[in-house]
Design a protein around this motif. Structure first.
Motif, mmCIF file in Angstrom:
data_model
loop_
_atom_site.group_PDB
_atom_site.id
_atom_site.type_symbol
_atom_site.label_atom_id
_atom_site.label_comp_id
_atom_site.label_asym_id
_atom_site.label_seq_id
_atom_site.Cartn_x
_atom_site.Cartn_y
_atom_site.Cartn_z
ATOM 1 N N SER A 221 0.827 -1.205 0.000
ATOM 2 C CA SER A 221 0.000 0.000 0.000
ATOM 3 C C SER A 221 0.863 1.257 0.000
ATOM 4 C CB SER A 221 -0.915 -0.001 1.223
ATOM 5 O OG SER A 221 -1.644 1.204 1.311
ATOM 6 N N MET A 222 1.912 1.266 0.841
ATOM 7 C CA MET A 222 2.785 2.436 0.919
ATOM 8 C C MET A 222 3.588 2.624 -0.364
ATOM 9 S SD MET A 222 4.177 2.541 4.871
ATOM 10 C CE MET A 222 3.965 0.847 5.407
ATOM 11 N N ILE A 223 4.070 1.521 -0.925
ATOM 12 C CA ILE A 223 4.840 1.596 -2.169
ATOM 13 C C ILE A 223 3.967 2.119 -3.303
ATOM 14 C CG2 ILE A 223 6.035 0.226 -3.927
ATOM 15 C CD1 ILE A 223 6.985 -1.612 -1.646
ATOM 16 N N ALA A 224 2.738 1.602 -3.393
ATOM 17 C CA ALA A 224 1.823 2.038 -4.447
ATOM 18 C C ALA A 224 1.512 3.526 -4.325
ATOM 19 C CB ALA A 224 0.530 1.218 -4.386
ATOM 20 N N ALA A 225 1.317 3.987 -3.075
ATOM 21 C CA ALA A 225 1.014 5.412 -2.863
ATOM 22 C C ALA A 225 2.197 6.278 -3.250
ATOM 23 C CB ALA A 225 0.642 5.642 -1.394
ATOM 24 N N GLU A 226 3.414 5.837 -2.941
ATOM 25 C CA GLU A 226 4.612 6.613 -3.278
ATOM 26 C C GLU A 226 4.809 6.661 -4.776
ATOM 27 O OE1 GLU A 226 8.475 7.889 -4.211
ATOM 28 O OE2 GLU A 226 7.724 5.875 -4.633
ATOM 29 N N LYS A 227 4.583 5.544 -5.447
ATOM 30 C CA LYS A 227 4.729 5.508 -6.901
ATOM 31 C C LYS A 227 3.710 6.412 -7.580
ATOM 32 C CE LYS A 227 8.000 2.350 -7.008
ATOM 33 N NZ LYS A 227 9.382 2.699 -7.407
ATOM 34 N N GLU A 228 2.495 6.416 -7.044
ATOM 35 C CA GLU A 228 1.442 7.249 -7.607
ATOM 36 C C GLU A 228 1.767 8.725 -7.442
ATOM 37 O OE1 GLU A 228 -3.327 8.112 -6.951
ATOM 38 O OE2 GLU A 228 -2.395 6.321 -6.086
ATOM 39 N N ALA A 229 2.321 9.081 -6.258
ATOM 40 C CA ALA A 229 2.653 10.483 -5.997
ATOM 41 C C ALA A 229 3.850 10.938 -6.817
ATOM 42 C CB ALA A 229 2.926 10.688 -4.509
ATOM 43 N N GLY A 230 4.826 10.029 -6.988
ATOM 44 C CA GLY A 230 6.044 10.400 -7.696
ATOM 45 C C GLY A 230 5.968 10.214 -9.193
ATOM 46 N N GLY A 231 5.026 9.404 -9.628
ATOM 47 C CA GLY A 231 4.884 9.161 -11.061
ATOM 48 C C GLY A 231 6.124 8.489 -11.634
ATOM 49 N N LYS A 232 6.414 8.789 -12.889
ATOM 50 C CA LYS A 232 7.564 8.183 -13.561
ATOM 51 C C LYS A 232 8.891 8.675 -12.976
ATOM 52 C CE LYS A 232 5.198 7.475 -17.971
ATOM 53 N NZ LYS A 232 5.194 7.758 -19.426
ATOM 54 N N ARG A 233 8.848 9.789 -12.257
ATOM 55 C CA ARG A 233 10.082 10.327 -11.696
ATOM 56 C C ARG A 233 10.476 9.621 -10.398
ATOM 57 N NH1 ARG A 233 8.481 16.437 -11.093
ATOM 58 N NH2 ARG A 233 6.615 15.356 -10.343
ATOM 59 N N SER A 234 9.589 8.780 -9.873
ATOM 60 C CA SER A 234 9.862 8.100 -8.612
ATOM 61 C C SER A 234 11.025 7.131 -8.763
ATOM 62 C CB SER A 234 8.621 7.338 -8.140
ATOM 63 O OG SER A 234 8.903 6.640 -6.957
ATOM 64 N N ARG A 235 12.061 7.339 -7.953
ATOM 65 C CA ARG A 235 13.243 6.467 -8.000
ATOM 66 C C ARG A 235 13.525 5.854 -6.635
ATOM 67 N NH1 ARG A 235 17.113 10.867 -10.763
ATOM 68 N NH2 ARG A 235 16.367 11.892 -8.882
ATOM 69 N N THR A 236 12.546 5.910 -5.751
ATOM 70 C CA THR A 236 12.737 5.386 -4.407
ATOM 71 C C THR A 236 12.846 3.864 -4.428
ATOM 72 O OG1 THR A 236 11.382 7.207 -3.574
ATOM 73 C CG2 THR A 236 11.863 5.419 -2.050
ATOM 74 N N GLU A 237 13.809 3.361 -3.680
ATOM 75 C CA GLU A 237 13.976 1.919 -3.530
ATOM 76 C C GLU A 237 13.341 1.490 -2.205
ATOM 77 O OE1 GLU A 237 18.319 1.856 -5.821
ATOM 78 O OE2 GLU A 237 18.209 1.916 -3.625
ATOM 79 N N PHE A 238 12.930 0.228 -2.142
ATOM 80 C CA PHE A 238 12.242 -0.272 -0.949
ATOM 81 C C PHE A 238 12.874 -1.590 -0.509
ATOM 82 C CE2 PHE A 238 9.246 2.383 -3.248
ATOM 83 C CZ PHE A 238 8.757 3.208 -2.238
ATOM 84 N N GLU A 239 13.219 -1.650 0.762
ATOM 85 C CA GLU A 239 13.956 -2.798 1.298
ATOM 86 C C GLU A 239 13.165 -3.437 2.437
ATOM 87 O OE1 GLU A 239 18.206 -3.346 3.634
ATOM 88 O OE2 GLU A 239 18.128 -2.012 1.892
ATOM 89 N N ALA A 240 13.178 -4.776 2.476
ATOM 90 C CA ALA A 240 12.453 -5.506 3.519
ATOM 91 C C ALA A 240 13.343 -6.586 4.119
ATOM 92 C CB ALA A 240 11.190 -6.144 2.940
ATOM 93 N N PHE A 241 13.133 -6.882 5.405
ATOM 94 C CA PHE A 241 13.876 -7.949 6.076
ATOM 95 C C PHE A 241 13.480 -9.294 5.492
ATOM 96 C CE2 PHE A 241 14.392 -4.558 9.073
ATOM 97 C CZ PHE A 241 15.549 -4.848 9.801
ATOM 98 N N VAL A 242 14.476 -10.193 5.395
ATOM 99 C CA VAL A 242 14.149 -11.500 4.825
ATOM 100 C C VAL A 242 14.809 -12.665 5.563
ATOM 101 C CG1 VAL A 242 16.030 -11.610 3.139
ATOM 102 C CG2 VAL A 242 13.845 -12.709 2.618
ATOM 103 N N LEU A 243 15.950 -12.447 6.231
ATOM 104 C CA LEU A 243 16.595 -13.550 6.948
ATOM 105 C C LEU A 243 17.247 -13.067 8.242
ATOM 106 C CD1 LEU A 243 18.445 -15.933 4.411
ATOM 107 C CD2 LEU A 243 16.560 -16.509 5.952
ATOM 108 N N ASN A 244 17.049 -13.855 9.305
ATOM 109 C CA ASN A 244 17.727 -13.726 10.599
ATOM 110 C C ASN A 244 17.171 -12.610 11.491
ATOM 111 O OD1 ASN A 244 19.371 -15.765 9.608
ATOM 112 N ND2 ASN A 244 20.994 -14.366 8.993
ATOM 113 N N GLU A 245 17.342 -12.820 12.780
ATOM 114 C CA GLU A 245 17.032 -11.837 13.823
ATOM 115 C C GLU A 245 15.615 -11.302 13.777
ATOM 116 O OE1 GLU A 245 20.006 -8.865 14.580
ATOM 117 O OE2 GLU A 245 21.637 -10.259 14.188
#
Length: 331
Positions: free
Chosen positions: A165-189
Protein backbone atom coordinates in the motif's frame (compact mmCIF):
# COMPACT_ATOMS: atom_id res chain seq x y z
CA UNK A 1 15.37 -7.94 -6.06
CA UNK A 2 18.91 -7.48 -4.76
CA UNK A 3 20.57 -9.03 -1.69
CA UNK A 4 21.80 -6.57 0.96
CA UNK A 5 23.99 -8.46 3.45
CA UNK A 6 25.31 -7.39 6.82
CA UNK A 7 29.09 -7.00 7.02
CA UNK A 8 30.93 -7.14 10.35
CA UNK A 9 34.48 -7.57 9.08
CA UNK A 10 36.22 -6.30 5.95
CA UNK A 11 37.86 -9.71 5.47
CA UNK A 12 34.44 -11.15 4.61
CA UNK A 13 33.68 -8.68 1.84
CA UNK A 14 35.28 -10.65 -1.06
CA UNK A 15 33.82 -13.98 0.09
CA UNK A 16 30.32 -12.55 0.49
CA UNK A 17 30.55 -10.93 -2.95
CA UNK A 18 31.47 -14.27 -4.48
CA UNK A 19 28.61 -15.95 -2.56
CA UNK A 20 26.12 -13.69 -4.33
CA UNK A 21 25.58 -10.53 -2.24
CA UNK A 22 24.75 -7.46 -4.32
CA UNK A 23 25.17 -4.82 -1.61
CA UNK A 24 26.26 -4.52 2.02
CA UNK A 25 25.47 -2.55 5.16
CA UNK A 26 28.16 -2.00 7.72
CA UNK A 27 28.58 -0.13 11.00
CA UNK A 28 31.42 2.31 11.64
CA UNK A 29 32.17 3.68 15.13
CA UNK A 30 35.46 5.63 15.34
CA UNK A 31 37.48 5.18 18.51
CA UNK A 32 37.16 8.90 19.23
CA UNK A 33 33.40 8.42 19.57
CA UNK A 34 33.78 5.33 21.78
CA UNK A 35 36.28 7.09 24.03
CA UNK A 36 34.06 10.14 24.44
CA UNK A 37 30.60 8.61 24.71
CA UNK A 38 31.08 4.93 25.54
CA UNK A 39 28.01 2.78 25.04
CA UNK A 40 25.36 4.95 26.71
CA UNK A 41 25.19 7.50 23.86
CA UNK A 42 25.56 5.05 21.01
CA UNK A 43 26.33 5.98 17.42
CA UNK A 44 24.51 3.04 15.86
CA UNK A 45 23.24 0.86 18.75
CA UNK A 46 25.85 -1.79 18.02
CA UNK A 47 28.64 -0.68 20.37
CA UNK A 48 30.35 -4.08 20.42
CA UNK A 49 34.13 -4.51 20.60
CA UNK A 50 34.61 -8.12 21.74
CA UNK A 51 33.66 -9.59 18.37
CA UNK A 52 33.35 -8.34 14.80
CA UNK A 53 30.11 -6.43 14.39
CA UNK A 54 31.38 -3.19 12.87
CA UNK A 55 34.44 -1.23 11.82
CA UNK A 56 36.30 0.89 14.34
CA UNK A 57 39.22 2.35 12.40
CA UNK A 58 39.43 4.74 9.47
CA UNK A 59 42.13 2.53 7.97
CA UNK A 60 39.57 -0.29 7.72
CA UNK A 61 37.29 2.02 5.78
CA UNK A 62 40.18 2.84 3.42
CA UNK A 63 40.80 -0.87 2.78
CA UNK A 64 37.08 -1.53 2.28
CA UNK A 65 36.85 1.40 -0.14
CA UNK A 66 39.69 -0.10 -2.21
CA UNK A 67 38.01 -3.54 -2.29
CA UNK A 68 34.71 -1.93 -3.23
CA UNK A 69 36.39 -0.42 -6.29
CA UNK A 70 37.48 -3.91 -7.36
CA UNK A 71 34.20 -5.74 -6.73
CA UNK A 72 31.81 -2.87 -7.51
CA UNK A 73 29.39 -3.85 -4.73
CA UNK A 74 28.04 -0.83 -2.77
CA UNK A 75 28.48 -0.54 1.01
CA UNK A 76 25.99 1.48 3.07
CA UNK A 77 27.18 2.74 6.47
CA UNK A 78 24.79 2.71 9.42
CA UNK A 79 24.17 5.44 12.00
CA UNK A 80 21.23 3.79 13.63
CA UNK A 81 20.50 5.47 16.96
CA UNK A 82 16.98 6.77 17.41
CA UNK A 83 18.24 10.15 18.65
CA UNK A 84 21.41 12.08 19.56
CA UNK A 85 22.20 14.95 21.89
CA UNK A 86 22.81 18.36 20.23
CA UNK A 87 26.60 18.32 20.62
CA UNK A 88 26.84 15.06 18.68
CA UNK A 89 25.38 16.28 15.39
CA UNK A 90 28.48 18.26 14.25
CA UNK A 91 30.67 15.27 15.12
CA UNK A 92 28.45 12.91 13.10
CA UNK A 93 28.54 15.34 10.18
CA UNK A 94 32.34 15.29 10.31
CA UNK A 95 32.38 11.48 10.39
CA UNK A 96 29.99 11.24 7.43
CA UNK A 97 31.99 13.76 5.40
CA UNK A 98 35.18 11.80 6.05
CA UNK A 99 33.43 8.63 4.84
CA UNK A 100 32.22 10.44 1.72
CA UNK A 101 35.83 11.46 0.99
CA UNK A 102 36.54 7.73 0.56
CA UNK A 103 33.60 7.28 -1.80
CA UNK A 104 30.93 6.05 0.63
CA UNK A 105 27.80 7.90 -0.46
CA UNK A 106 24.88 6.10 1.21
CA UNK A 107 24.04 6.10 4.91
CA UNK A 108 21.34 4.27 6.87
CA UNK A 109 19.85 6.77 9.34
CA UNK A 110 17.10 6.43 11.94
CA UNK A 111 17.03 9.86 13.60
CA UNK A 112 14.81 12.33 11.67
CA UNK A 113 16.58 15.28 13.31
CA UNK A 114 19.93 14.05 11.98
CA UNK A 115 18.51 13.84 8.46
CA UNK A 116 17.21 17.40 8.66
CA UNK A 117 20.52 18.60 10.13
CA UNK A 118 22.59 17.01 7.35
CA UNK A 119 20.41 18.58 4.66
CA UNK A 120 20.63 21.98 6.36
CA UNK A 121 24.42 21.64 6.44
CA UNK A 122 24.51 20.87 2.73
CA UNK A 123 25.61 17.24 3.10
CA UNK A 124 24.52 15.70 -0.22
CA UNK A 125 24.66 12.05 0.80
CA UNK A 126 22.16 9.34 -0.06
CA UNK A 127 19.84 8.65 2.86
CA UNK A 128 18.37 5.22 3.49
CA UNK A 129 15.60 5.49 6.06
CA UNK A 130 16.41 2.84 8.66
CA UNK A 131 13.93 0.18 9.66
CA UNK A 132 14.54 1.41 13.21
CA UNK A 133 12.60 4.57 12.36
CA UNK A 134 9.38 2.62 12.24
CA UNK A 135 7.63 3.88 9.12
CA UNK A 136 4.01 2.82 9.39
CA UNK A 137 1.81 4.58 6.84
CA UNK A 138 1.83 6.50 3.58
CA UNK A 139 1.71 9.92 5.27
CA UNK A 140 4.91 9.12 7.14
CA UNK A 141 6.53 8.02 3.88
CA UNK A 142 5.40 11.26 2.24
CA UNK A 143 6.90 13.32 5.06
CA UNK A 144 10.30 11.67 4.82
CA UNK A 145 10.31 11.94 1.04
CA UNK A 146 10.75 15.70 1.53
CA UNK A 147 14.32 14.88 2.60
CA UNK A 148 15.06 13.29 -0.80
CA UNK A 149 15.32 9.70 0.39
CA UNK A 150 17.12 7.16 -1.75
CA UNK A 151 15.67 4.10 -0.03
CA UNK A 152 12.98 3.16 2.46
CA UNK A 153 13.79 0.21 4.74
CA UNK A 154 10.61 -1.27 6.20
CA UNK A 155 10.80 -2.49 9.78
CA UNK A 156 10.27 -6.06 10.89
CA UNK A 157 6.64 -5.61 11.89
CA UNK A 158 5.31 -4.26 8.59
CA UNK A 159 2.98 -6.66 6.81
CA UNK A 160 3.36 -7.25 3.08
CA UNK A 161 -0.06 -5.65 2.56
CA UNK A 162 1.08 -2.49 4.38
CA UNK A 163 4.29 -2.34 2.37
CA UNK A 164 2.43 -2.79 -0.91
CA UNK A 165 0.00 0.00 0.00
CA UNK A 166 2.78 2.44 0.92
CA UNK A 167 4.84 1.60 -2.17
CA UNK A 168 1.82 2.04 -4.45
CA UNK A 169 1.01 5.41 -2.86
CA UNK A 170 4.61 6.61 -3.28
CA UNK A 171 4.73 5.51 -6.90
CA UNK A 172 1.44 7.25 -7.61
CA UNK A 173 2.65 10.48 -6.00
CA UNK A 174 6.04 10.40 -7.70
CA UNK A 175 4.88 9.16 -11.06
CA UNK A 176 7.56 8.18 -13.56
CA UNK A 177 10.08 10.33 -11.70
CA UNK A 178 9.86 8.10 -8.61
CA UNK A 179 13.24 6.47 -8.00
CA UNK A 180 12.74 5.39 -4.41
CA UNK A 181 13.98 1.92 -3.53
CA UNK A 182 12.24 -0.27 -0.95
CA UNK A 183 13.96 -2.80 1.30
CA UNK A 184 12.45 -5.51 3.52
CA UNK A 185 13.88 -7.95 6.08
CA UNK A 186 14.15 -11.50 4.83
CA UNK A 187 16.59 -13.55 6.95
CA UNK A 188 17.73 -13.73 10.60
CA UNK A 189 17.03 -11.84 13.82
CA UNK A 190 13.26 -11.85 13.90
CA UNK A 191 13.02 -9.76 17.05
CA UNK A 192 9.97 -9.63 19.31
CA UNK A 193 10.45 -5.87 19.63
CA UNK A 194 9.85 -3.09 17.13
CA UNK A 195 13.17 -1.26 16.72
CA UNK A 196 11.64 2.22 16.92
CA UNK A 197 10.28 1.44 20.40
CA UNK A 198 13.28 -0.50 21.71
CA UNK A 199 15.74 1.44 23.85
CA UNK A 200 18.05 -1.43 24.75
CA UNK A 201 21.70 -1.56 23.72
CA UNK A 202 23.77 -4.14 21.88
CA UNK A 203 27.09 -3.86 23.67
CA UNK A 204 29.74 -5.88 25.52
CA UNK A 205 28.65 -4.87 29.00
CA UNK A 206 24.98 -5.90 28.85
CA UNK A 207 23.09 -8.92 27.60
CA UNK A 208 20.90 -8.18 24.60
CA UNK A 209 17.31 -7.55 25.70
CA UNK A 210 16.07 -9.43 22.65
CA UNK A 211 17.81 -12.53 24.04
CA UNK A 212 16.13 -12.27 27.45
CA UNK A 213 14.10 -15.45 28.16
CA UNK A 214 10.34 -14.98 27.85
CA UNK A 215 7.08 -16.82 27.29
CA UNK A 216 5.50 -16.49 23.87
CA UNK A 217 1.85 -16.83 24.99
CA UNK A 218 -0.23 -15.59 27.95
CA UNK A 219 -0.34 -17.75 31.05
CA UNK A 220 -3.41 -17.86 33.29
CA UNK A 221 -3.70 -18.88 36.91
CA UNK A 222 -6.34 -21.49 36.02
CA UNK A 223 -3.91 -23.16 33.61
CA UNK A 224 -3.54 -26.74 35.00
CA UNK A 225 0.23 -26.64 34.57
CA UNK A 226 0.71 -23.21 36.13
CA UNK A 227 1.17 -24.30 39.75
CA UNK A 228 3.66 -27.00 38.82
CA UNK A 229 5.72 -24.62 36.66
CA UNK A 230 5.69 -21.99 39.39
CA UNK A 231 7.03 -24.49 41.92
CA UNK A 232 9.72 -25.61 39.46
CA UNK A 233 10.84 -22.03 38.84
CA UNK A 234 11.01 -21.29 42.56
CA UNK A 235 13.06 -24.41 43.20
CA UNK A 236 15.50 -23.47 40.50
CA UNK A 237 15.68 -19.84 41.63
CA UNK A 238 14.22 -18.54 38.38
CA UNK A 239 11.55 -15.98 37.63
CA UNK A 240 8.04 -17.36 37.27
CA UNK A 241 7.71 -15.60 33.94
CA UNK A 242 10.90 -16.78 32.32
CA UNK A 243 11.60 -19.47 29.77
CA UNK A 244 13.83 -19.98 26.76
CA UNK A 245 12.58 -18.36 23.52
CA UNK A 246 11.43 -20.97 21.04
CA UNK A 247 13.73 -19.76 18.27
CA UNK A 248 16.81 -20.43 20.41
CA UNK A 249 15.97 -24.13 20.33
CA UNK A 250 16.48 -24.34 16.57
CA UNK A 251 19.53 -25.94 15.03
CA UNK A 252 22.23 -23.31 14.62
CA UNK A 253 23.01 -24.36 11.05
CA UNK A 254 19.39 -24.31 9.87
CA UNK A 255 18.76 -21.49 7.41
CA UNK A 256 16.51 -18.85 8.95
CA UNK A 257 16.61 -20.41 12.41
CA UNK A 258 16.19 -16.96 13.99
CA UNK A 259 13.88 -15.50 11.34
CA UNK A 260 12.99 -16.35 7.75
CA UNK A 261 11.03 -14.74 4.93
CA UNK A 262 12.01 -16.97 2.00
CA UNK A 263 8.44 -18.21 1.47
CA UNK A 264 7.33 -14.60 1.04
CA UNK A 265 9.71 -13.64 -1.79
CA UNK A 266 7.01 -14.02 -4.44
CA UNK A 267 4.65 -11.68 -2.57
CA UNK A 268 7.44 -9.23 -1.69
CA UNK A 269 8.34 -8.96 -5.36
CA UNK A 270 4.71 -8.32 -6.30
CA UNK A 271 4.47 -5.66 -3.57
CA UNK A 272 7.34 -3.72 -5.16
CA UNK A 273 10.24 -4.55 -2.85
CA UNK A 274 13.55 -3.90 -4.63
CA UNK A 275 16.07 -5.02 -1.96
CA UNK A 276 16.16 -7.82 0.61
CA UNK A 277 17.87 -7.32 3.96
CA UNK A 278 19.95 -10.27 5.16
CA UNK A 279 20.86 -9.52 8.78
CA UNK A 280 24.03 -11.06 10.11
CA UNK A 281 26.65 -8.66 11.45
CA UNK A 282 28.61 -10.65 14.05
CA UNK A 283 27.47 -14.05 12.74
CA UNK A 284 30.04 -16.66 11.77
CA UNK A 285 31.38 -16.02 8.28
CA UNK A 286 30.51 -19.50 7.02
CA UNK A 287 26.94 -19.15 8.27
CA UNK A 288 26.57 -15.82 6.48
CA UNK A 289 27.99 -17.27 3.27
CA UNK A 290 25.45 -20.10 3.45
CA UNK A 291 22.61 -17.61 4.06
CA UNK A 292 23.66 -15.51 1.06
CA UNK A 293 23.89 -18.59 -1.13
CA UNK A 294 20.45 -19.84 0.00
CA UNK A 295 18.87 -16.45 -0.64
CA UNK A 296 20.57 -16.25 -4.05
CA UNK A 297 19.31 -19.74 -4.86
CA UNK A 298 15.79 -18.73 -3.82
CA UNK A 299 15.87 -15.70 -6.10
CA UNK A 300 17.05 -17.89 -8.98
CA UNK A 301 14.07 -20.20 -8.42
CA UNK A 302 11.78 -17.17 -8.21
CA UNK A 303 12.80 -16.02 -11.71
CA UNK A 304 11.51 -19.20 -13.34
CA UNK A 305 8.57 -20.13 -11.08
CA UNK A 306 5.22 -19.54 -12.71
CA UNK A 307 3.31 -19.18 -9.47
CA UNK A 308 3.80 -18.64 -5.74
CA UNK A 309 2.91 -22.27 -5.02
CA UNK A 310 5.46 -23.53 -7.55
CA UNK A 311 8.13 -21.23 -6.15
CA UNK A 312 7.52 -22.37 -2.56
CA UNK A 313 7.52 -26.02 -3.58
CA UNK A 314 10.87 -25.81 -5.37
CA UNK A 315 12.45 -23.56 -2.75
CA UNK A 316 11.51 -25.84 0.17
CA UNK A 317 12.62 -28.89 -1.77
CA UNK A 318 16.10 -27.46 -2.33
CA UNK A 319 16.70 -25.46 0.86
CA UNK A 320 14.49 -27.12 3.49
CA UNK A 321 14.31 -30.82 2.56
CA UNK A 322 13.91 -31.74 6.23
CA UNK A 323 11.64 -28.88 7.23
CA UNK A 324 12.10 -25.18 7.95
CA UNK A 325 12.38 -23.28 11.24
CA UNK A 326 8.79 -21.92 11.10
CA UNK A 327 10.16 -18.61 12.40
CA UNK A 328 8.29 -16.63 9.73
CA UNK A 329 8.73 -12.93 9.11
CA UNK A 330 5.59 -12.87 6.96
CA UNK A 331 2.84 -15.41 7.59
Amino acid sequence: MKIVAGLGCIDDYPAFCEAGADEFFCGYVPYAWTKRYGTTLALNRREVLCYQVQLGAYSELEILAAMREDYQRPVHLTFNSLYYIPEQYPMIEEIIRSCMDLGFQSFILADPALMVYLRQQGVDCQIHLSGETGENNRKMVETFQNLDLKRMIFHRKNTIEDMASMIAAEKEAGGKRSRTEFEAFVLNELCQFSGSFCHSLHCDELGHLCRTPYWLRPQKAEDPGWKKRLETFREEGKSAVSSEPEYLEMEDDLCGASGCGLCALYRLQEAGITHLKLVGRGNHSEDMKADIQNLHKSLTILKTAGSEAEYCRQMKQQIFPNGCSSQCYYR
